[in-house]
Write a protein that holds these residues in place. Structure first.
Motif, short mmCIF file in Angstrom:
data_model
loop_
_atom_site.label_atom_id
_atom_site.label_comp_id
_atom_site.label_asym_id
_atom_site.label_seq_id
_atom_site.Cartn_x
_atom_site.Cartn_y
_atom_site.Cartn_z
N ARG A 24 30.96 30.92 43.67
CA ARG A 24 31.63 32.16 43.25
C ARG A 24 32.36 31.98 41.92
O ARG A 24 32.46 32.90 41.13
CB ARG A 24 32.54 32.68 44.34
CG ARG A 24 33.73 31.83 44.64
CD ARG A 24 34.67 32.49 45.66
NE ARG A 24 35.85 31.72 45.81
CZ ARG A 24 36.11 30.95 46.86
NH1 ARG A 24 35.27 30.87 47.84
NH2 ARG A 24 37.23 30.26 46.90
N GLU A 25 32.88 30.76 41.67
CA GLU A 25 33.56 30.51 40.40
C GLU A 25 32.56 30.48 39.24
O GLU A 25 32.82 31.03 38.18
CB GLU A 25 34.36 29.22 40.47
CG GLU A 25 35.54 29.32 41.42
CD GLU A 25 36.23 28.00 41.68
OE1 GLU A 25 35.68 26.94 41.29
OE2 GLU A 25 37.31 28.03 42.29
N TYR A 55 38.19 44.83 41.88
CA TYR A 55 37.20 44.00 42.57
C TYR A 55 36.37 43.19 41.57
O TYR A 55 36.13 42.00 41.77
CB TYR A 55 36.30 44.86 43.46
CG TYR A 55 35.37 44.06 44.33
CD1 TYR A 55 35.88 43.23 45.32
CD2 TYR A 55 34.00 44.11 44.15
CE1 TYR A 55 35.03 42.47 46.12
CE2 TYR A 55 33.14 43.35 44.94
CZ TYR A 55 33.67 42.55 45.93
OH TYR A 55 32.83 41.79 46.71
N SER A 57 37.33 42.24 38.65
CA SER A 57 38.23 41.21 38.14
C SER A 57 38.29 40.02 39.11
O SER A 57 38.25 38.86 38.68
CB SER A 57 39.63 41.78 37.92
OG SER A 57 40.54 40.75 37.56
N GLU A 58 38.36 40.30 40.41
CA GLU A 58 38.40 39.22 41.39
C GLU A 58 37.09 38.44 41.42
O GLU A 58 37.09 37.23 41.61
CB GLU A 58 38.74 39.78 42.77
CG GLU A 58 40.18 40.25 42.87
CD GLU A 58 40.54 40.79 44.23
OE1 GLU A 58 39.65 41.33 44.93
OE2 GLU A 58 41.71 40.66 44.60
N ARG A 61 37.08 36.16 38.38
CA ARG A 61 38.02 35.04 38.52
C ARG A 61 37.63 34.09 39.65
O ARG A 61 38.33 33.10 39.89
CB ARG A 61 39.44 35.57 38.75
CG ARG A 61 40.02 36.21 37.50
CD ARG A 61 41.43 36.74 37.71
NE ARG A 61 41.41 37.89 38.59
CZ ARG A 61 42.20 38.04 39.66
NH1 ARG A 61 43.09 37.14 39.97
NH2 ARG A 61 42.10 39.11 40.42
N GLY A 62 36.50 34.37 40.32
CA GLY A 62 36.04 33.49 41.39
C GLY A 62 36.82 33.62 42.67
O GLY A 62 36.80 32.73 43.52
N ARG A 63 37.52 34.73 42.85
CA ARG A 63 38.33 34.94 44.06
C ARG A 63 37.54 35.59 45.19
O ARG A 63 37.87 35.44 46.34
CB ARG A 63 39.55 35.82 43.76
CG ARG A 63 40.45 35.31 42.67
CD ARG A 63 41.21 34.09 43.13
NE ARG A 63 42.21 33.69 42.17
CZ ARG A 63 42.08 32.70 41.33
NH1 ARG A 63 40.98 32.00 41.30
NH2 ARG A 63 43.04 32.38 40.49
N LYS A 64 36.50 36.33 44.84
CA LYS A 64 35.67 37.02 45.82
C LYS A 64 34.25 36.52 45.72
O LYS A 64 33.77 36.19 44.64
CB LYS A 64 35.66 38.54 45.59
CG LYS A 64 37.00 39.20 45.76
CD LYS A 64 37.41 39.24 47.20
CE LYS A 64 38.72 40.00 47.34
NZ LYS A 64 39.22 39.98 48.68
N GLU A 65 33.58 36.46 46.85
CA GLU A 65 32.17 36.09 46.89
C GLU A 65 31.39 37.36 47.22
O GLU A 65 31.28 37.74 48.38
CB GLU A 65 31.93 35.01 47.93
CG GLU A 65 30.57 34.41 47.80
CD GLU A 65 30.55 32.95 48.24
OE1 GLU A 65 29.45 32.41 48.24
OE2 GLU A 65 31.59 32.39 48.58
#
Length: 112
Positions: A24-25, A55, A57-58, A61-65
């Motif tokens: 994801r990152e 969403y 943005s997340e 930033r690798g916060r969401k898959e």
């Protein structure tokens, strides 16, 4: 039997191994790079993809898959081929993996 001695003696503990790079990152970095390369704003791509700017943005930033459907929506909004994105991500993960596993080692002497 001979002892193995590290030269010079290792006075500091070995560093912890780097964690494996996360998919994801790498995905987020690639999507953000593509968006910035085109000069697009996050809100514009999010609107074209049909998702919220928060969403996207997340994801960047690798916060969401995100699901494959979300990835397809974002790559479509960017005008990026999905296969090209996958190749780029694979290269990114491979480079990070190599960098994480490369550790400098000092000479080792065998003592009788």
């Amino acid at each position: 039997m001979a002892d193995i001695l590290q030269f010079p003696p290792n006075r500091t503990p070995a560093p912890e191994p780097e964690p494996e790079p996360l998919w994801r990152e790498a995905l987020g970095r690639s999507l953000r790079a593509a968006r910035e390369e085109q000069g697009d704003r996050l809100v514009d791509i999010a609107e074209r993809a049909g998702i919220s700017p928060q969403y996207l943005s997340e994801i960047e930033r690798g916060r969401k898959e995100p699901s494959s459907e979300m990835i397809a929506a974002v790559t479509g909004a960017l005008g990026v081929e999905f296969s090209t994105l996958l190749i780029e991500i694979a290269g990114d993960v491979r480079r990070l993996r190599r960098a994480a596993t490369r550790r400098p080692t000092g000479p080792v002497l065998l003592a009788a």
